[in-house]
Design an enzyme around this catalytic site. Structure first.
Site, PDB file in Angstrom:
ATOM      1  N   GLU A  59       0.640  -1.211   0.181  1.00 47.16           N
ATOM      2  CA  GLU A  59      -0.003   0.038  -0.006  1.00 47.16           C
ATOM      3  C   GLU A  59       0.855   1.205   0.066  1.00 47.16           C
ATOM      4  OE1 GLU A  59      -3.523  -0.395   2.812  1.00 47.16           O
ATOM      5  OE2 GLU A  59      -2.657  -2.135   3.258  1.00 47.16           O
ATOM      6  N   SER A  79      -6.599  -2.598   2.477  1.00 44.42           N
ATOM      7  CA  SER A  79      -7.090  -1.999   1.311  1.00 44.42           C
ATOM      8  C   SER A  79      -7.432  -2.829  -0.040  1.00 44.42           C
ATOM      9  CB  SER A  79      -5.947  -0.934   0.792  1.00 44.42           C
ATOM     10  OG  SER A  79      -5.719   0.192   1.740  1.00 44.42           O
ATOM     11  N   TYR A  89      -9.508   4.039  -4.221  1.00 43.83           N
ATOM     12  CA  TYR A  89      -8.646   5.149  -4.409  1.00 43.83           C
ATOM     13  C   TYR A  89      -8.502   5.676  -5.706  1.00 43.83           C
ATOM     14  CZ  TYR A  89      -6.849   3.019  -0.200  1.00 43.83           C
ATOM     15  OH  TYR A  89      -6.733   2.527   1.280  1.00 43.83           O
ATOM     16  N   ARG A 119     -11.072   2.794  11.911  1.00 44.61           N
ATOM     17  CA  ARG A 119     -12.453   2.664  11.112  1.00 44.61           C
ATOM     18  C   ARG A 119     -12.801   1.252  10.964  1.00 44.61           C
ATOM     19  NH1 ARG A 119     -10.968   3.614   5.994  1.00 44.61           N
ATOM     20  NH2 ARG A 119     -11.806   1.258   5.376  1.00 44.61           N
ATOM     21  N   ASP A 174     -15.228  -1.650   9.308  1.00 43.17           N
ATOM     22  CA  ASP A 174     -16.067  -1.753   7.895  1.00 43.17           C
ATOM     23  C   ASP A 174     -17.112  -2.880   8.310  1.00 43.17           C
ATOM     24  OD1 ASP A 174     -14.462   0.153   6.535  1.00 43.17           O
ATOM     25  OD2 ASP A 174     -13.094  -1.719   6.054  1.00 43.17           O
ATOM     26  N   GLU A 176     -13.840  -5.911   9.542  1.00 43.21           N
ATOM     27  CA  GLU A 176     -12.343  -5.713  10.144  1.00 43.21           C
ATOM     28  C   GLU A 176     -12.383  -4.272  10.683  1.00 43.21           C
ATOM     29  OE1 GLU A 176      -9.107  -5.727   7.367  1.00 43.21           O
ATOM     30  OE2 GLU A 176     -10.392  -5.195   5.715  1.00 43.21           O
ATOM     31  N   ASN A 192      -9.524  -1.053  10.826  1.00 44.53           N
ATOM     32  CA  ASN A 192      -8.281  -0.589  10.288  1.00 44.53           C
ATOM     33  C   ASN A 192      -7.761   0.519  11.180  1.00 44.53           C
ATOM     34  OD1 ASN A 192      -8.627  -1.319   7.512  1.00 44.53           O
ATOM     35  ND2 ASN A 192     -10.800  -0.408   7.875  1.00 44.53           N
ATOM     36  N   GLY A 219      -7.407   5.436   5.617  1.00 39.54           N
ATOM     37  CA  GLY A 219      -6.652   6.177   4.677  1.00 39.54           C
ATOM     38  C   GLY A 219      -6.994   7.780   4.897  1.00 39.54           C
TER      39      GLY A 219
END
Length: 292
Positions: free
Chosen positions: A7, A133, A196, A235, A237, A253, A255, A259
C-alpha cells in the site's frame, strides 16, 4: 509515509495530504519516506511527534510502533499490540467474537490448500490475513466448480472467509467517539481501485439507512475499537444484508491506520461531524504519545 508495503502509493498520498493540512495549521512538517534507515533518519531529525501515515505491513502491524516506542518518540494512532492484533484478521475476529460482535466464519490455510479445493462452501472470499486496502481479494462465486488460482504474490498462508452479502457500511472512531456511518456505493466489489480512484465509488454520509442499523454500526465500531485497545483514529467496515435486518449486519475488520486521501472515508466522516481535515490532522498530532 511510503514504506515498503503493498500500500505504498496510498501511504504516500495520505502523507502528502496530511502534511499539506498540517502546514495550514502552521506546523513545521518534514515528510519522511520510511526506508531501512528510518531509525537513523528519525534520530537525526529529533521530531516532537510522528504522524504515522504508513499503511499495510510494517507501518500498521506494530513494527514501526515498536521502533517509535523504543526511541521514545510520541506517535499517532494505535500502539504495538492493538496494531498487531487488528492487522491479523483472524486474531482480531477472535477478539470480536469474544466481545459479542458479529463476524463470519473464516479459516487460515496455506496458499496451496486454498487452490486445491473449496475450504468453505461457495460463495466465499480468499484474502491475505495481514494486508489491507482490499489487496489480493478473490471472490469465489456461488456454484463455482473450482477453487481460485491465486497469484504468486499472495502470501504462503491466506484467510478463507464466508462471503457476507449486502451493502458496504463503515464507521470511524475518533477519540473514543464513533462519528457517523457511510454507505459506500459501487458497481461491483469495493476493491483497491474503487477505494482510491476518484469516481470509483460514491459515499453517502450520513448513510440513509434505518436508525437501528445506524446506531448498531456506531455501537459495534466503538466496541471493536475498545476490544482491540485502539487509540486515536480507527475505522471499522461492515456488510449489511437488508433482508435480514439487524442480524444481517456483519463486522468485517477494523483499520487502525485509515486512509487520509482525497477519496478516503474517515476525513469525510469527520467533515460531516464539523471537523475539518486540517483540524483532524492537528488533533492526531496533539494526541500523539508513547505507551499507546
Amino acid at each position: 509515509m511510503g514504506g515498503p508495503s503493498a500500500e505504498r502509493e496510498v501511504s504516500l498520498s495520505t502523507g502528502r495530504a496530511c502534511a499539506a493540512a498540517l502546514r495550514e495549521r502552521d506546523y513545521n512538517v518534514i515528510e519522511v519516506d520510511a526506508g531501512p534507515d528510518l531509525c537513523a533518519v528519525l534520530t537525526d531529525l529529533g521530531p516532537d511527534a510522528v504522524l504515522n501515515c504508513l499503511h499495510g505491513r510494517w507501518g500498521e502491524d506494530g513494527c514501526v510502533q515498536g521502533l517509535l516506542e523504543w526511541m521514545r518518540l510520541p506517535y499517532s494512532h494505535s500502539g504495538v499490540l492493538s496494531s498487531a492484533l487488528a492487522m491479523d484478521k483472524q486474531r482480531s475476529k477472535d477478539l470480536f467474537r469474544a466481545a459479542g460482535l458479529p463476524v463470519v466464519e473464516s479459516r487460515i490455510v496455506s496458499r496451496e490448500a486454498a487452490m486445491a479445493g473449496h475450504i468453505l462452501p461457495p460463495p466465499y472470499v480468499v484474502k491475505p490475513n495481514n494486508e489491507g486496502s482490499s489487496v489480493g481479494i478473490y471472490i469465489v462465486e456461488e456454484g463455482a466448480n473450482t477453487p481460485p488460482q491465486l497469484a504468486k504474490t499472495m502470501p504462503d498462508t491466506v484467510m478463507v472467509e464466508a462471503f457476507a452479502p449486502g451493502r458496504e457500511l463503515t464507521t470511524t472512531v475518533m477519540d473514543d467517539r464513533a462519528l457517523t456511518v457511510t454507505d459506500i456505493i459501487t458497481t461491483g466489489w469495493y476493491d483497491y481501485d474503487a477505494k482510491y480512484t476518484p469516481g470509483g465509488s460514491t459515499h453517502v454520509v450520513p448513510a440513509d439507512i434505518p436508525s437501528d442499523i445506524f446506531d448498531l454500526c456506531l455501537d459495534y465500531a466503538l466496541r471493536a475499537h475498545r476490544a482491540l485497545g485502539c487509540r486515536g483514529v480507527s475505522r471499522t467496515d461492515f456488510r449489511w444484508d437488508e433482508a435480514r435486518g439487524a442480524e444481517g449486519l456483519i463486522l468485517l475488520e477494523t483499520n487502525t491506520q485509515p486512509g487520509m486521501t482525497a477519496t478516503s472515508l474517515s476525513p469525510e466522516q469527520a467533515e460531516a461531524c464539523g471537523i475539518s481535515f486540517p483540524d483532524l490532522c492537528a488533533w492526531m498530532v496533539e494526541d500523539a504519545s508513547c505507551n499507546r
